[in-house]
Motif scaffolding. Structure first.
Motif, short mmCIF file in Angstrom:
data_model
loop_
_atom_site.label_atom_id
_atom_site.label_comp_id
_atom_site.label_asym_id
_atom_site.label_seq_id
_atom_site.Cartn_x
_atom_site.Cartn_y
_atom_site.Cartn_z
N ALA A 154 0.82 -1.22 0.00
CA ALA A 154 0.00 0.00 0.00
C ALA A 154 0.85 1.26 0.00
CB ALA A 154 -0.94 0.01 1.20
N THR A 155 2.06 1.18 0.54
CA THR A 155 2.93 2.37 0.61
C THR A 155 3.95 2.41 -0.51
OG1 THR A 155 4.30 1.19 2.24
CG2 THR A 155 2.63 2.70 3.08
N GLY A 156 3.77 1.55 -1.54
CA GLY A 156 4.57 1.73 -2.75
C GLY A 156 5.62 0.69 -3.03
N GLN A 157 5.78 -0.31 -2.16
CA GLN A 157 6.73 -1.39 -2.44
C GLN A 157 5.97 -2.48 -3.19
OE1 GLN A 157 6.86 0.10 0.86
NE2 GLN A 157 8.40 1.32 -0.19
N THR A 158 6.10 -2.51 -4.51
CA THR A 158 5.20 -3.33 -5.32
C THR A 158 5.85 -4.55 -5.95
OG1 THR A 158 5.62 -1.95 -7.27
CG2 THR A 158 3.76 -1.34 -5.85
N ARG A 200 -5.15 -15.42 -3.14
CA ARG A 200 -6.27 -16.34 -3.02
C ARG A 200 -7.42 -15.70 -2.25
NH1 ARG A 200 -3.85 -20.20 -0.54
NH2 ARG A 200 -4.90 -20.04 1.48
N LEU A 201 -7.09 -14.88 -1.27
CA LEU A 201 -8.10 -14.16 -0.50
C LEU A 201 -8.60 -12.91 -1.22
CD1 LEU A 201 -6.51 -14.36 3.07
CD2 LEU A 201 -8.43 -15.70 2.20
N ARG A 202 -8.02 -12.64 -2.37
CA ARG A 202 -8.39 -11.48 -3.19
C ARG A 202 -8.11 -10.16 -2.48
NH1 ARG A 202 -13.91 -13.41 -6.33
NH2 ARG A 202 -13.01 -15.33 -7.19
N LEU A 203 -7.04 -10.15 -1.70
CA LEU A 203 -6.63 -8.93 -1.02
C LEU A 203 -5.53 -8.20 -1.78
CD1 LEU A 203 -6.65 -10.17 2.68
CD2 LEU A 203 -8.43 -8.92 1.45
N ILE A 204 -4.77 -8.91 -2.59
CA ILE A 204 -3.81 -8.28 -3.49
C ILE A 204 -3.98 -8.87 -4.88
CG2 ILE A 204 -2.12 -7.77 -1.68
CD1 ILE A 204 -0.42 -10.06 -2.85
N GLU A 205 -3.49 -8.14 -5.87
CA GLU A 205 -3.50 -8.59 -7.26
C GLU A 205 -2.09 -8.51 -7.82
OE1 GLU A 205 -6.20 -5.92 -9.08
OE2 GLU A 205 -7.99 -7.00 -8.43
N ARG A 206 -1.78 -9.40 -8.73
CA ARG A 206 -0.50 -9.38 -9.43
C ARG A 206 -0.71 -8.81 -10.82
NH1 ARG A 206 1.80 -13.18 -13.07
NH2 ARG A 206 4.08 -12.99 -13.24
N ASP A 207 0.06 -7.79 -11.15
CA ASP A 207 -0.01 -7.17 -12.47
C ASP A 207 1.26 -7.45 -13.25
OD1 ASP A 207 -2.49 -6.06 -12.08
OD2 ASP A 207 -1.73 -4.06 -11.55
N VAL A 208 1.12 -7.61 -14.55
CA VAL A 208 2.26 -7.61 -15.46
C VAL A 208 1.93 -6.64 -16.58
CG1 VAL A 208 2.87 -10.01 -14.93
CG2 VAL A 208 1.37 -9.52 -16.88
N PRO A 209 2.92 -6.14 -17.31
CA PRO A 209 2.62 -5.24 -18.42
C PRO A 209 1.63 -5.89 -19.39
CG PRO A 209 4.98 -5.29 -17.99
CD PRO A 209 4.38 -6.37 -17.14
N VAL A 210 0.72 -5.09 -19.92
CA VAL A 210 -0.35 -5.64 -20.75
C VAL A 210 0.20 -6.33 -22.00
CG1 VAL A 210 -0.71 -3.50 -22.08
CG2 VAL A 210 -2.62 -5.09 -21.71
N TYR A 225 2.77 -5.98 -7.52
CA TYR A 225 1.60 -6.31 -6.71
C TYR A 225 0.89 -5.02 -6.29
CZ TYR A 225 3.21 -11.10 -6.61
OH TYR A 225 3.60 -12.36 -6.99
N ARG A 226 -0.41 -5.13 -6.14
CA ARG A 226 -1.19 -3.99 -5.70
C ARG A 226 -2.29 -4.48 -4.77
NH1 ARG A 226 -4.82 -2.05 -10.72
NH2 ARG A 226 -5.34 -0.57 -9.12
N VAL A 227 -2.64 -3.65 -3.79
CA VAL A 227 -3.74 -3.98 -2.90
C VAL A 227 -5.02 -3.94 -3.72
CG1 VAL A 227 -5.00 -3.36 -0.82
CG2 VAL A 227 -2.51 -3.05 -0.92
N ALA A 228 -5.83 -4.99 -3.63
CA ALA A 228 -6.95 -5.17 -4.56
C ALA A 228 -8.18 -4.36 -4.20
CB ALA A 228 -7.32 -6.65 -4.63
N ASP A 229 -8.19 -3.72 -3.04
CA ASP A 229 -9.36 -2.99 -2.58
C ASP A 229 -8.93 -1.58 -2.17
OD1 ASP A 229 -12.27 -3.27 -1.20
OD2 ASP A 229 -10.92 -2.15 0.12
N GLU A 230 -9.67 -0.59 -2.64
CA GLU A 230 -9.27 0.80 -2.38
C GLU A 230 -9.31 1.13 -0.89
OE1 GLU A 230 -8.01 2.81 -4.66
OE2 GLU A 230 -8.25 1.17 -6.07
N PHE A 231 -10.31 0.62 -0.18
CA PHE A 231 -10.37 0.92 1.25
C PHE A 231 -9.18 0.31 1.98
CE2 PHE A 231 -11.57 -0.52 5.55
CZ PHE A 231 -11.60 0.72 6.16
N LEU A 232 -8.84 -0.93 1.65
CA LEU A 232 -7.68 -1.55 2.29
C LEU A 232 -6.40 -0.78 1.96
CD1 LEU A 232 -8.36 -5.37 1.83
CD2 LEU A 232 -8.86 -3.92 3.80
N ARG A 233 -6.30 -0.33 0.72
CA ARG A 233 -5.11 0.45 0.33
C ARG A 233 -5.04 1.74 1.12
NH1 ARG A 233 -3.43 4.07 -3.81
NH2 ARG A 233 -5.56 4.35 -4.56
#
Length: 464
Positions: free
Chosen positions: A249-253, A278-288, A300-308
């Motif tokens: 959430a603080t930028g270490q992705t 698996r809990l859908r709390l974070i997502e893994r991104d790769v370049p499109v 990686y990114r936090v998958a929910d705006e409130f959690l972020r």
């Protein structure tokens, strides 16, 4: 909680129930996403048995289940010695009456008896199949539902007639709840995300800052400890997961950055990240432009705006919030909120791109996502492989209007995106909170699309 939207999901359930023959539906999704509200809305005017499982001993769970059935049919509670007998009892009653049977928090039952899916298999095959009734299994433990109900190894595999993987609201959907103008709606969505429970905690007659103070920064508020509660519900030892979520959430992705921030070695970290996915709390991104399975350029990114929001602003400042929440808001949250909202704005702009594609104002494109390579990043890239066409877009949540310099930068970065042939067609888009300098659109030509907040609101509103 007021019931919002979910028209497509509600229609699917209604169509299934009204169709000929039995139905076996599975409804699942992350906690707080509105599964129970959806099912209660669906059942409201229809004959139904609703059973909410609890974390109790198996015997008590089964007793309550049978009691619920007997109460519905105004029957004397029978003596039941096992789950097979419990479902036999239910089957006997359904032989003469059409009914919806909802078993909510089904994973709690499986946790006490792993053989339960086999008993339900027999019930579906031998009794439910010959009725006009509908069985719905619902659960928040996505991994349990996917393995014990939907998975290839499950006795129930292939028996369901439908499933709903309920997702949080998109911004387009959430804006029906968020009664602010477009700019404040985006800012508010960056705090609550699309989870119905979080959205509906805010009083939209009050300014956003007041909602943050009263609904999140107050130690007595429901949302103050919500993420910690969620993790303790799902995990026995949440401490390391909390530290990982705060790091992301603080930028270490990247995995290396997360490991460096948390002190967790790469081997264990990989397992923790997998669990959070698996809990859908974070997502893994790769370049499109990269393969999700093969690319090593993952972020990686936090998958929910409130959690972020919570892991960025609340968790690191607990002591200050306990003593002086207004100081934390004025000194830490308010000055840094625009930077936090900028990431959400990119996601909102992706929604606009997809809506513009549906409206044929852009594209069409089959893939849309972020792109990065080395030091270069582009907020949104759309790919149309069959037509050798690419969309390149930037999103700016700034106080100044966008000018010619961003146009030049995007053109330069476009040349470094290695995708498609040299003869590919290129389309460009710019999204800006504060609009554009006078005359910018005049010299760009028809390959460029410019979206200010009014255009964004109009595009999303016309598609809703």
């Amino acid at each position: 909680m007021t019931f919002y939207d979910r028209g497509d999901e509600l229609a699917a359930l209604e169509t299934a129930f009204e169709s000929t023959g039995h139905e076996f539906y599975v409804v699942y999704g992350r906690r707080r996403v509105g599964k129970t509200e959806l099912l209660k809305e669906f059942c409201a005017d229809r004959p139904h048995i609703y059973f909410l499982a609890a974390q109790e001993a198996e015997t008590r769970q089964r007793e309550k289940f049978v009691e619920t059935i007997a109460e519905y049919f105004d029957d004397r509670i029978p003596r039941i010695d096992g789950w097979d007998e419990a479902f036999d009892y239910l089957g006997e009653k359904l032989a003469t009456e059409q009914c919806i049977i909802v078993i909510d928090e089904f994973p709690y039952l499986v946790g006490e008896n792993g053989s339960l899916p086999s008993y339900i298999q027999s019930f579906v095959d031998e009794q439910l199949r010959d009725t006009e009734s509908m069985l719905v299994l619902c659960g928040s433990s996505v991994s349990t539902i996917e393995s014990e109900v939907l998975g290839h190894e499950s006795p129930l595999y292939g028996r369901r007639t439908g499933q709903i993987d309920l997702q949080p609201f998109s911004f387009q959907q959430a804006h029906d709840v968020i009664a602010y103008g477009i700019e404040d709606a985006i800012r508010s969505f960056a705090v609550t995300g699309g989870t119905p429970m979080y959205l509906t905690r805010f009083d939209y007659d009050q300014p956003l800052g007041e909602n943050i103070r009263t609904q999140i920064l107050s130690p007595t508020a429901v949302l103050y400890n919500e993420p910690e509660f969620l993790l303790r519900t799902e995990l026995r030892n949440p401490a390391r997961y909390l530290s990982i979520l705060e790091a992301v959430a603080t930028g270490q992705t990247t995995p290396n950055e997360i490991a460096g921030r948390t002190g967790i070695d790469s081997g264990p970290l990989s397992k923790y990240l997998q669990t959070l996915r698996r809990l859908r709390l974070i997502e893994r991104d790769v370049p499109v432009t990269a393969s999700p399975k093969q690319s090593k350029r993952s972020r990686y990114r936090v998958a929910d705006e409130f959690l972020r929001f919570w892991f960025r602003f609340v968790e690191p400042n607990r002591s200050g919030i306990e003593e002086a929440p207004n100081v934390v808001y004025d000194g830490t949250i308010e000055p840094n909120l625009p930077d936090h909202v900028a990431t959400t704005f990119e996601d909102v702009c992706q929604e606009v791109v997809w809506e513009a594609i549906r409206q044929r104002a852009l594209g069409p494109y089959s893939e849309v996502g972020r792109w990065w390579y080395g030091e270069d990043e582009i907020d949104i890239v759309g790919l149309a492989p069959d037509d050798n066409r690419i969309l390149l877009a930037e999103c700016k949540w700034t106080t100044d209007p966008v000018g010619h310099s961003l146009v030049s930068q995007l053109r330069e970065k476009a040349e470094r995106v290695r995708w498609g042939p040299d003869t590919r067609d290129e389309e460009f888009a710019l999204f800006s909170k504060s609009g554009f300098v006078d005359g910018l659109a005049d010299g760009l030509g028809d390959r460029w699309s410019l979206f200010d907040l009014t255009a964004i609101d109009g595009c999303l509103s016309s598609g809703s």
